[in-house]
Scaffold this active site. Structure first.
Site, PDB file in Angstrom:
ATOM      1  N   HIS A 169       0.658  -1.272   0.122  1.00  0.00           N
ATOM      2  CA  HIS A 169       0.114   0.025   0.034  1.00  0.00           C
ATOM      3  C   HIS A 169       0.921   1.373   0.073  1.00  0.00           C
ATOM      4  CE1 HIS A 169      -2.871   3.240   1.187  1.00  0.00           C
ATOM      5  NE2 HIS A 169      -2.220   3.322   2.355  1.00  0.00           N
ATOM      6  N   HIS A 226       3.841   6.590   5.802  1.00  0.00           N
ATOM      7  CA  HIS A 226       2.753   7.298   6.379  1.00  0.00           C
ATOM      8  C   HIS A 226       1.857   6.486   7.222  1.00  0.00           C
ATOM      9  CE1 HIS A 226       0.542   5.619   2.736  1.00  0.00           C
ATOM     10  NE2 HIS A 226      -0.477   5.476   3.807  1.00  0.00           N
ATOM     11  N   GLU A 246       0.569   4.925  13.042  1.00  0.00           N
ATOM     12  CA  GLU A 246      -0.875   4.637  13.177  1.00  0.00           C
ATOM     13  C   GLU A 246      -0.778   3.214  13.347  1.00  0.00           C
ATOM     14  OE1 GLU A 246      -4.020   6.648  11.833  1.00  0.00           O
ATOM     15  OE2 GLU A 246      -5.184   5.730  13.122  1.00  0.00           O
ATOM     16  N   ASP A 247      -0.233   2.272  12.559  1.00  0.00           N
ATOM     17  CA  ASP A 247      -0.567   1.099  12.687  1.00  0.00           C
ATOM     18  C   ASP A 247       0.409   0.146  13.288  1.00  0.00           C
ATOM     19  OD1 ASP A 247      -3.014   1.512  11.256  1.00  0.00           O
ATOM     20  OD2 ASP A 247      -1.917   1.373   9.210  1.00  0.00           O
ATOM     21  N   ASP A 250      -2.389   8.177  -1.162  1.00  0.00           N
ATOM     22  CA  ASP A 250      -2.988   7.226  -0.221  1.00  0.00           C
ATOM     23  C   ASP A 250      -4.351   6.996  -0.308  1.00  0.00           C
ATOM     24  OD1 ASP A 250      -3.257   5.841   2.262  1.00  0.00           O
ATOM     25  OD2 ASP A 250      -4.227   7.523   3.362  1.00  0.00           O
ATOM     26  N   ASP A 273     -15.105  17.119 -26.677  1.00  0.00           N
ATOM     27  CA  ASP A 273     -13.688  16.878 -26.170  1.00  0.00           C
ATOM     28  C   ASP A 273     -13.790  15.612 -25.747  1.00  0.00           C
ATOM     29  OD1 ASP A 273     -15.403  17.683 -24.139  1.00  0.00           O
ATOM     30  OD2 ASP A 273     -13.613  18.951 -23.184  1.00  0.00           O
TER      31      ASP A 273
END
Ligand code: MN
Length: 496
Positions: A53, A77, A81-82, A143, A264
């Site tokens: 990821h 990133h 958090e994880d 992300d 277009d």
């Protein structure tokens, strides 16, 4: 830009080296090793190792030639958090700049609330992040784009929620920051989950319109190259692009679903070295093919409100087929595709922070504290800050940035609340207009002030468009009531 399949760190390094040959890429590799180690044993819902990821998001940004420092932060990133690893660990290993970007992303990640509160909380946090460091938003979009490509692995209600939030909040913010490429990606990836039937319908319309035309367009592109070459114009690129689905959906809705009126669906882009080349190329095309009346647009001398610059023309090409051309320089192209992110493209003299572009975000942080509390506020907020903007001028030539549909009252309050409270009329381009007249892009506005005026009147709320103006008007009306009440009390109460 597409999401890279089977991404590896080696490919990422090669990709970055191509546009940043002299950059220190050790930090990118170290960030990868650090993140891979931290996420070890974690898996995505798709069954892939978690590191895929952040690595995919990093590849996405490298495809846009983003500064390697931001790419290192992208790899890291989700670490705080994880995983067990803390922000302090990241700061120790990668320094305060990268750590502060990761901190920004981490702050965005933790949402306490559910439902509407969650939505508002999220928006609020994004505005703050944007004002503090726009690089955080660049990472956040990459992300989200990767998450949207793997939505099928989540349960349907969650899919819908994430897609809706991307369409309603992320895409408009990307748009506001001029990041057309990311905006388009966010919209098209979300479109199929939010409006599945419409998505299928539009996809069919586009596919039918373009079916069997590849070879034809290739020939037109080739001919264009040859003709430009004859005139000694050396194009940096000539290529075709088909209109994105969500943007086609919006255009078709405006044109009563008449696809024949959309010229277009497919367009040919010409990138040339200089502005003079842009006009020369336009001349060559018109000499070659007859242009359609009213379809020649000079957005170079008159840029769109969001700053977009290019020359557009639609011609009857070979065999009478209608083809749109878009002609621009490389820097116009970068600005159009990447917006604020273009300022974070790698350059050896070091990237610079585009202060001016995000002034509105700072302004928003200032006022959102008081007013962003319920859904109706959220809607108003979107009108204020995410809608198309117009640029108008003070008599001295200062640029004021307002939402489309704004009036002189909004202009007056934007200058100062005192000017707003005492405004009595306005001169727009030297003509007297009523206060409810909507302003247009490029107008020069002068406010006529009456010092003796008591304050705003109730009916201004019918046409004041910005939150700033409405808030001041409401507060002032309340004050006026209080003053009137005090006067009345003084008059009726017995004197001591
Ligand atoms: Mn993530």
């Amino acid at each position: 830009m597409e999401i890279t399949k089977n991404p590896t760190i080696e490919d990422l390094i090669v990709k970055i080296k191509n546009y940043a040959p002299r950059a220190d890429l050790d930090v990118v590799r170290l960030a990868y090793d650090f993140a891979e180690n931290a996420h070890d044993g974690q898996f995505r819902k798709s069954g892939e190792p978690y590191i895929i990821h952040p690595l995919s998001a990093a590849h996405y940004l490298a495809d846009s030639k983003i500064d390697p420092t931001i790419i290192a932060a992208t790899l890291l990133h989700d670490v705080p958090e994880d995983t067990e690893v803390t922000l302090e660990d990241i700061e120790k290993n990668f320094g305060s700049d990268i750590a502060s970007m990761v901190r920004g992303i981490t702050k965005l990640g933790k949402l306490k609330y559910r439902g509407v509160e969650r939505y508002i909380e999220n928006l609020r946090k994004m505005f703050i992040a944007m004002a503090e460091d726009v690089r955080v938003m660049i990472i956040k979009f990459a992300d989200r784009i990767h998450n949207l490509t793997t939505l099928e692995h989540l349960p349907p209600p969650k899919r819908y929620r994430i897609a809706l939030e991307s369409l309603e909040i992320y895409a408009p913010i990307a748009n506001r920051l001029g990041m057309d490429d990311m905006k388009g990606e966010l919209e098209d990836l979300s479109f199929q989950y939010v409006y599945p039937k419409e998505y299928q319908r539009i996809k069919t319309i586009r596919d039918e319109k373009l079916a069997g035309k590849e070879q034809y367009f290739q020939q037109v592109i080739e001919k264009t190259r040859v003709e430009l070459g004859k005139a000694s114009i050396k194009p940096l690129a000539v290529y075709g692009r088909s209109k994105r689905l969500y943007s086609l959906f919006q255009k078709l809705t405006r044109k009563n679903n008449e696809i024949a009126k959309v010229y277009d669906t497919f367009a040919i882009r010409i990138l040339v070295p200089s502005i003079a080349d842009c006009y020369a190329a336009l001349g060559i095309l018109h000499n070659l093919w007859k242009p359609l009346k009213g379809r020649i647009k000079d957005y170079i001398s008159q840029p769109k409100p969001n700053g977009y610059q290019s020359l557009h023309t639609t011609v009857f090409s070979d065999e009478g087929e209608i083809v749109e051309f878009q002609i621009r320089t490389q820097s116009m192209h970068d600005e159009a595709e990447y917006g604020v992110a273009a300022h974070w493209h790698y350059d050896e003299y070091g990237a610079r922070l585009p202060k001016r572009e995000i002034k509105w975000a700072q302004e928003l942080v200032e006022i959102q504290k008081d007013i962003l509390n319920k859904l109706s506020d959220l809607e108003a907020m979107k009108v204020d800050f995410l809608q198309t903007r117009i640029f108008v001028f003070t008599p001295k030539g200062d640029v004021i940035d307002l939402p489309e549909g704004a009036t002189s009252v909004d202009f007056a309050y934007h200058i100062h609340s005192d000017i707003g409270n005492h405004c009595n009329g306005a001169l727009v381009n030297d003509k007297m207009v009523s206060l409810d007249t909507q302003l247009n892009n490029g107008d020069v506005v002068e406010i006529i002030v009456d010092k003796n005026r008591k304050g705003p009147s109730q009916d201004w709320l019918q046409f004041a468009k910005t939150h700033t103006a409405r808030l001041h008007i409401k507060n002032n009306l309340k004050d006026q009531e209080k003053i009137a009440l005090t006067r009345w009390l003084k008059a009726v109460l017995p004197k001591k």
